[in-house]
Design a protein around this motif. Structure first.
Motif, mmCIF file in Angstrom:
data_model
loop_
_atom_site.group_PDB
_atom_site.id
_atom_site.type_symbol
_atom_site.label_atom_id
_atom_site.label_comp_id
_atom_site.label_asym_id
_atom_site.label_seq_id
_atom_site.Cartn_x
_atom_site.Cartn_y
_atom_site.Cartn_z
ATOM 1 N N ASP A 17 0.755 -1.083 0.000
ATOM 2 C CA ASP A 17 -0.019 -0.017 0.063
ATOM 3 C C ASP A 17 0.850 1.249 -0.038
ATOM 4 O O ASP A 17 0.278 2.435 -0.471
ATOM 5 N N GLU A 18 1.899 1.312 0.684
ATOM 6 C CA GLU A 18 2.875 2.443 0.463
ATOM 7 C C GLU A 18 3.408 2.862 -0.751
ATOM 8 O O GLU A 18 3.730 4.173 -1.201
ATOM 9 N N VAL A 19 3.431 1.881 -1.576
ATOM 10 C CA VAL A 19 3.889 2.227 -2.967
ATOM 11 C C VAL A 19 2.739 2.559 -3.685
ATOM 12 O O VAL A 19 1.805 1.962 -3.922
ATOM 13 N N VAL A 20 2.799 4.098 -4.173
ATOM 14 C CA VAL A 20 1.453 4.504 -4.936
ATOM 15 C C VAL A 20 1.928 4.477 -6.472
ATOM 16 O O VAL A 20 0.792 4.521 -7.623
ATOM 17 N N ALA A 21 3.370 4.454 -6.808
ATOM 18 C CA ALA A 21 3.542 4.272 -8.207
ATOM 19 C C ALA A 21 4.851 3.443 -8.290
ATOM 20 O O ALA A 21 5.579 3.615 -7.670
ATOM 21 N N CYS A 22 4.949 2.469 -9.458
ATOM 22 C CA CYS A 22 6.070 1.851 -9.504
ATOM 23 C C CYS A 22 6.207 1.906 -11.021
ATOM 24 O O CYS A 22 5.621 1.444 -11.688
ATOM 25 N N HIS A 23 7.457 2.169 -11.437
ATOM 26 C CA HIS A 23 7.893 2.491 -12.946
ATOM 27 C C HIS A 23 9.072 1.432 -13.183
ATOM 28 O O HIS A 23 10.316 1.617 -12.418
ATOM 29 N N ALA A 24 9.085 0.643 -14.208
ATOM 30 C CA ALA A 24 10.341 -0.073 -14.594
ATOM 31 C C ALA A 24 11.016 1.095 -15.694
ATOM 32 O O ALA A 24 10.713 1.840 -16.510
ATOM 33 N N LEU A 25 12.409 1.156 -15.403
ATOM 34 C CA LEU A 25 13.244 1.957 -15.883
ATOM 35 C C LEU A 25 14.279 1.634 -16.893
ATOM 36 O O LEU A 25 14.656 0.333 -16.569
ATOM 37 N N THR A 26 14.957 2.415 -17.588
ATOM 38 C CA THR A 26 16.085 2.101 -18.242
ATOM 39 C C THR A 26 17.533 2.727 -17.359
ATOM 40 O O THR A 26 17.125 3.509 -16.525
ATOM 41 N N GLY A 27 18.533 2.308 -17.690
ATOM 42 C CA GLY A 27 19.495 2.825 -16.958
ATOM 43 C C GLY A 27 20.310 1.843 -15.939
ATOM 44 O O GLY A 27 19.724 0.625 -15.909
ATOM 45 N N ASP A 28 20.774 2.463 -14.884
ATOM 46 C CA ASP A 28 21.537 1.760 -13.803
ATOM 47 C C ASP A 28 20.696 0.923 -12.879
ATOM 48 O O ASP A 28 20.972 0.236 -12.107
ATOM 49 N N MET A 29 19.321 1.418 -12.662
ATOM 50 C CA MET A 29 18.458 1.147 -11.693
ATOM 51 C C MET A 29 16.996 0.666 -12.357
ATOM 52 O O MET A 29 16.801 1.043 -13.393
ATOM 53 N N ASP A 30 16.584 -0.350 -12.073
ATOM 54 C CA ASP A 30 15.550 -1.334 -12.629
ATOM 55 C C ASP A 30 14.227 -0.443 -12.319
ATOM 56 O O ASP A 30 13.390 -0.770 -13.192
ATOM 57 N N TYR A 31 13.870 -0.022 -11.191
ATOM 58 C CA TYR A 31 12.528 0.337 -10.941
ATOM 59 C C TYR A 31 12.597 1.704 -10.082
ATOM 60 O O TYR A 31 13.590 2.039 -9.414
ATOM 61 N N LEU A 32 11.457 2.528 -10.240
ATOM 62 C CA LEU A 32 11.429 3.895 -9.578
ATOM 63 C C LEU A 32 9.936 3.602 -8.756
ATOM 64 O O LEU A 32 9.224 3.582 -9.120
ATOM 65 N N LEU A 33 10.252 3.609 -7.333
ATOM 66 C CA LEU A 33 9.064 3.626 -6.441
ATOM 67 C C LEU A 33 8.650 4.787 -5.793
ATOM 68 O O LEU A 33 9.656 5.584 -5.472
ATOM 69 N N GLN A 34 7.209 5.246 -5.845
ATOM 70 C CA GLN A 34 6.986 6.369 -5.019
ATOM 71 C C GLN A 34 6.373 5.950 -3.894
ATOM 72 O O GLN A 34 5.317 5.057 -4.007
ATOM 73 N N VAL A 35 6.852 6.343 -2.943
ATOM 74 C CA VAL A 35 6.299 5.982 -1.580
ATOM 75 C C VAL A 35 5.720 6.775 -0.585
ATOM 76 O O VAL A 35 6.232 7.874 -0.483
ATOM 77 N N TYR A 36 4.531 6.683 0.056
ATOM 78 C CA TYR A 36 4.112 7.488 1.120
ATOM 79 C C TYR A 36 4.048 6.704 2.293
ATOM 80 O O TYR A 36 3.515 5.631 2.527
ATOM 81 N N VAL A 37 4.603 7.483 3.432
ATOM 82 C CA VAL A 37 4.491 7.009 4.941
ATOM 83 C C VAL A 37 4.142 7.924 5.645
ATOM 84 O O VAL A 37 4.336 9.288 5.215
#
Length: 160
Positions: free
Chosen positions: A94-114
């Motif tokens: 539930d904390e993750v409101v968006a998850c994007h698969a990325l190019t580059g050195d990292m695979d995912y970007l998570l947007q988290v609210y707590v």
């Protein structure tokens, strides 16, 4: 679908993005259509999946979610099973409101609210770092939001 959008459709979409609670009569007046023609267009846009849904935008701090973070995640393996397992796990948080698969050195970007730093620490230590396949995590905390919009830039869309 996009090729079927004309200028009136784009005006309808822009108006609904700005005010999703507008009545059909008000929307029809705004875009110079009869109410019945306007309703048919809106129903077509919904049926075609262009209008994906309606909802309220909430103020996170007003409901106790005072800390927002962007978390970059790198997986240790990239086989389809590992990627699918990580995606399924993140979808349940539930904390993750968006998850994007990325190019580059990292695979995912998570947007988290707590709620606060303790809440983020629990999320990081109890969930994210224990998720199978996570190799590296890098977090940036939001100090201030300069711009946040859910509206798409319809001025860049090409009408039919």
């Amino acid at each position: 679908m996009q090729g079927n959008l004309d200028r009136t459709d784009l005006r309808i979409l822009a108006t609904l993005q700005a005010n999703g609670r507008i009545s059909n009569a008000e929307l029809a007046t705004e875009v110079n259509l009869s109410p019945s023609a306007c309703l048919r267009r809106v129903q077509r846009l919904e049926g075609d999946g262009i209008i994906a849904g309606y909802g309220a935008r909430l103020e996170p701090r007003a409901i106790g979610l005072g800390l927002q973070a962007f978390v970059r995640v790198q997986l240790s393996r990239h086989e389809s099973e590992a990627v699918a397992a990580f995606s399924a796990t993140v979808a349940d948080w539930d904390e993750v409101v968006a998850c994007h698969a990325l190019t580059g050195d990292m695979d995912y970007l998570l947007q988290v609210y707590v709620a606060d730093l303790d809440g983020f620490s629990a999320f990081l230590l109890d969930r994210l770092l224990n998720a199978a396949g996570v190799a590296d995590v890098n977090t940036s905390f939001v100090l201030r939001t300069v711009k946040a919009s859910t509206a798409l830039p319809l001025g860049n869309a090409k009408p039919a």
